[in-house]
Motif scaffolding. Sequence first.
Motif, PDB file in Angstrom:
ATOM      1  N   ARG A 116       0.827  -1.204   0.000  1.00 13.91           N
ATOM      2  CA  ARG A 116       0.000   0.000   0.000  1.00 13.91           C
ATOM      3  C   ARG A 116       0.864   1.258   0.000  1.00 13.91           C
ATOM      4  O   ARG A 116       0.531   2.269  -0.619  1.00 13.91           O
ATOM      5  CB  ARG A 116      -0.932  -0.005   1.214  1.00 13.91           C
ATOM      6  CG  ARG A 116      -2.083  -0.991   1.093  1.00 13.91           C
ATOM      7  CD  ARG A 116      -3.126  -0.755   2.174  1.00 13.91           C
ATOM      8  NE  ARG A 116      -2.598  -0.990   3.502  1.00 13.91           N
ATOM      9  CZ  ARG A 116      -2.629  -2.166   4.116  1.00 13.91           C
ATOM     10  NH1 ARG A 116      -3.157  -3.212   3.505  1.00 13.91           N
ATOM     11  NH2 ARG A 116      -2.128  -2.315   5.328  1.00 13.91           N
ATOM     12  N   LEU A 117       1.988   1.208   0.704  1.00 13.18           N
ATOM     13  CA  LEU A 117       2.888   2.359   0.735  1.00 13.18           C
ATOM     14  C   LEU A 117       3.514   2.596  -0.632  1.00 13.18           C
ATOM     15  O   LEU A 117       3.505   3.715  -1.146  1.00 13.18           O
ATOM     16  CB  LEU A 117       3.982   2.134   1.779  1.00 13.18           C
ATOM     17  CG  LEU A 117       5.139   3.142   1.775  1.00 13.18           C
ATOM     18  CD1 LEU A 117       4.634   4.516   2.155  1.00 13.18           C
ATOM     19  CD2 LEU A 117       6.240   2.700   2.720  1.00 13.18           C
ATOM     20  N   GLN A 123       2.437   9.438  -3.844  1.00 13.08           N
ATOM     21  CA  GLN A 123       2.582  10.567  -2.926  1.00 13.08           C
ATOM     22  C   GLN A 123       3.250  10.136  -1.628  1.00 13.08           C
ATOM     23  O   GLN A 123       4.100  10.854  -1.081  1.00 13.08           O
ATOM     24  CB  GLN A 123       1.210  11.189  -2.645  1.00 13.08           C
ATOM     25  CG  GLN A 123       0.568  11.815  -3.878  1.00 13.08           C
ATOM     26  CD  GLN A 123      -0.781  12.428  -3.571  1.00 13.08           C
ATOM     27  OE1 GLN A 123      -1.303  12.295  -2.460  1.00 13.08           O
ATOM     28  NE2 GLN A 123      -1.358  13.095  -4.547  1.00 13.08           N
ATOM     29  N   ARG A 124       2.876   8.965  -1.121  1.00 15.99           N
ATOM     30  CA  ARG A 124       3.500   8.481   0.099  1.00 15.99           C
ATOM     31  C   ARG A 124       4.984   8.200  -0.132  1.00 15.99           C
ATOM     32  O   ARG A 124       5.833   8.489   0.726  1.00 15.99           O
ATOM     33  CB  ARG A 124       2.797   7.194   0.571  1.00 15.99           C
ATOM     34  CG  ARG A 124       1.378   7.384   1.050  1.00 15.99           C
ATOM     35  CD  ARG A 124       1.341   8.045   2.421  1.00 15.99           C
ATOM     36  NE  ARG A 124       1.979   7.236   3.431  1.00 15.99           N
ATOM     37  CZ  ARG A 124       1.379   6.238   4.095  1.00 15.99           C
ATOM     38  NH1 ARG A 124       0.125   5.937   3.820  1.00 15.99           N
ATOM     39  NH2 ARG A 124       2.021   5.570   5.020  1.00 15.99           N
ATOM     40  N   LEU A 125       5.311   7.643  -1.295  1.00 14.20           N
ATOM     41  CA  LEU A 125       6.704   7.337  -1.591  1.00 14.20           C
ATOM     42  C   LEU A 125       7.520   8.617  -1.741  1.00 14.20           C
ATOM     43  O   LEU A 125       8.645   8.715  -1.256  1.00 14.20           O
ATOM     44  CB  LEU A 125       6.779   6.497  -2.857  1.00 14.20           C
ATOM     45  CG  LEU A 125       8.128   5.830  -3.142  1.00 14.20           C
ATOM     46  CD1 LEU A 125       8.511   4.913  -2.006  1.00 14.20           C
ATOM     47  CD2 LEU A 125       8.068   5.062  -4.443  1.00 14.20           C
ATOM     48  N   ASP A 126       6.941   9.611  -2.425  1.00 16.51           N
ATOM     49  CA  ASP A 126       7.644  10.890  -2.558  1.00 16.51           C
ATOM     50  C   ASP A 126       7.811  11.552  -1.193  1.00 16.51           C
ATOM     51  O   ASP A 126       8.859  12.153  -0.904  1.00 16.51           O
ATOM     52  CB  ASP A 126       6.869  11.816  -3.492  1.00 16.51           C
ATOM     53  CG  ASP A 126       6.885  11.311  -4.927  1.00 16.51           C
ATOM     54  OD1 ASP A 126       7.764  10.496  -5.252  1.00 16.51           O
ATOM     55  OD2 ASP A 126       6.010  11.723  -5.724  1.00 16.51           O
TER      56      ASP A 126
END
Length: 491
Positions: free
Chosen positions: A255-256, A261-264
């Motif tokens: 999910r991450l 956006q979460r990865l950035d």
Amino acid sequence: MITRAEGAYLGAVRAFQNPMLDLLHKRHAPLVVSVLSLVFTADRPQVPVADAHTEVGDALDQLRAAGHGDDLPVGSARDLCRQWADAGWLARQVLEDDVEVYSLSAHAVGALEVAGRAGGTRARVSQSRVRTLLDAVERLAEDADPDAMMRIARLDAEIARLRAELDRVQRTGEVEQTDEETLLEEAENVLHLVRELPADFARVAESIKAMQRDVVQALRQDERPTGEVLREYLERGEHVMDATPEGRAFAGALRLIGDPQRLDALATQLSTVLRHRFTRRLPHQQRAELRDIGRRIEQGLDQVFTAQREASFVITAQVRNHDPLRDRQVDELLRDVMTGLQTWVPGARRGQAVDPLRRLPVAEVEHLRQTAGDLRPAEPPSPLAAWEDDDSDSSAAEALAWGGPHYADLGSHLAAFAGASGTVDVGQAFNAAPEALRRPVDLLGLLEIAHQRGMTETDEVAYVDAVRPDGTRRRFAFGGVTTLTKDEDDD
């Protein structure tokens, strides 16, 4: 009745039967841990078998030269790797390009992590570790409590706390500074959590491989319909991420990584942390681990995805080529071979010769065909179709017009356009050329000549209009460059 002491002892015995603890319990555990950590790294999770044997052999030679020969096991590098594979520390597989490789099993990954933590910075009871525990308990309580009013009250309290913090920052314009000792503790806690990920990913990948082996075995036994076996495989594959803690950890990481956006945000946050002055007090290895958190997550996901693709490929091939009679014959033959080896090995001596099989058994065939077939075809092949080269409407000149760059004419044009100056702008020279030298392919040829003669990039963007032989036009843009009118070696 089993006493408490006996129950605890039997539980410890079962625990030490685990290959991970068995690895750390062996006499030569330091050698195994050190060599595996040298050969297998985060950037190199799979190593060709031949390369692994060579690197292990080099490590053994270096240790013997340093005076540690008495602490090393007897045997070649090939024998040691084979022993480690039999013990469940190394996994051996064949890739799609028929290259046989070694990879660390989940037990070996866990053992290396345990050894690394024991030999590195000792885990401490810190504010960061306690806060992580309290946050996890609080989240567990919130997820377990179905009372809507309690959830509303907790959300109101959290909103009030955040609003008070926002008002304070807006009023004072200051952010509370955290001392470096606390930041170091939090960084160590993050690294402690990250070090658990490789073993979790490896366990998920091995659970998929175990599922693959179970499905293939069920298909080979042919005791149930193929559709029923595949339906069970699909159901297990659907719930494999929820069946184990490692699978749930993988689902969370998925999910991450699935949210750009979460990865950035993760990359930005890590960059912010590494720019802080407290990171200078961290060892170089820990700073590298912080920097590579995102990459380690991606590598773990790729490991699991690779296991899924291999399982699907193997099962698909088994279903497509499934022959119950042939599989049963192969199983019986292998069983006979293993039985013969078990009978022969206990009484055999080292180096004992084995009588070769000088002739194959005679097949029991009741009747053979007595007439040979006619090798001549029933009908002659059809005649080849006539090919008229002269019917083509295109001429040699038209074919040349659509051909490659005119290097000689382009070089002459560059020299004429530059005049007395030593350099020339490639874009301007192309636009000034006649239409016969302004084809798209001539632009590539002009840039190739400029590269050979030494070109210099400018800060401007060049726009050129190319003309194809059929009269159509195409506009191109590229970074402006200048070049010499002749090679520097010609001076």
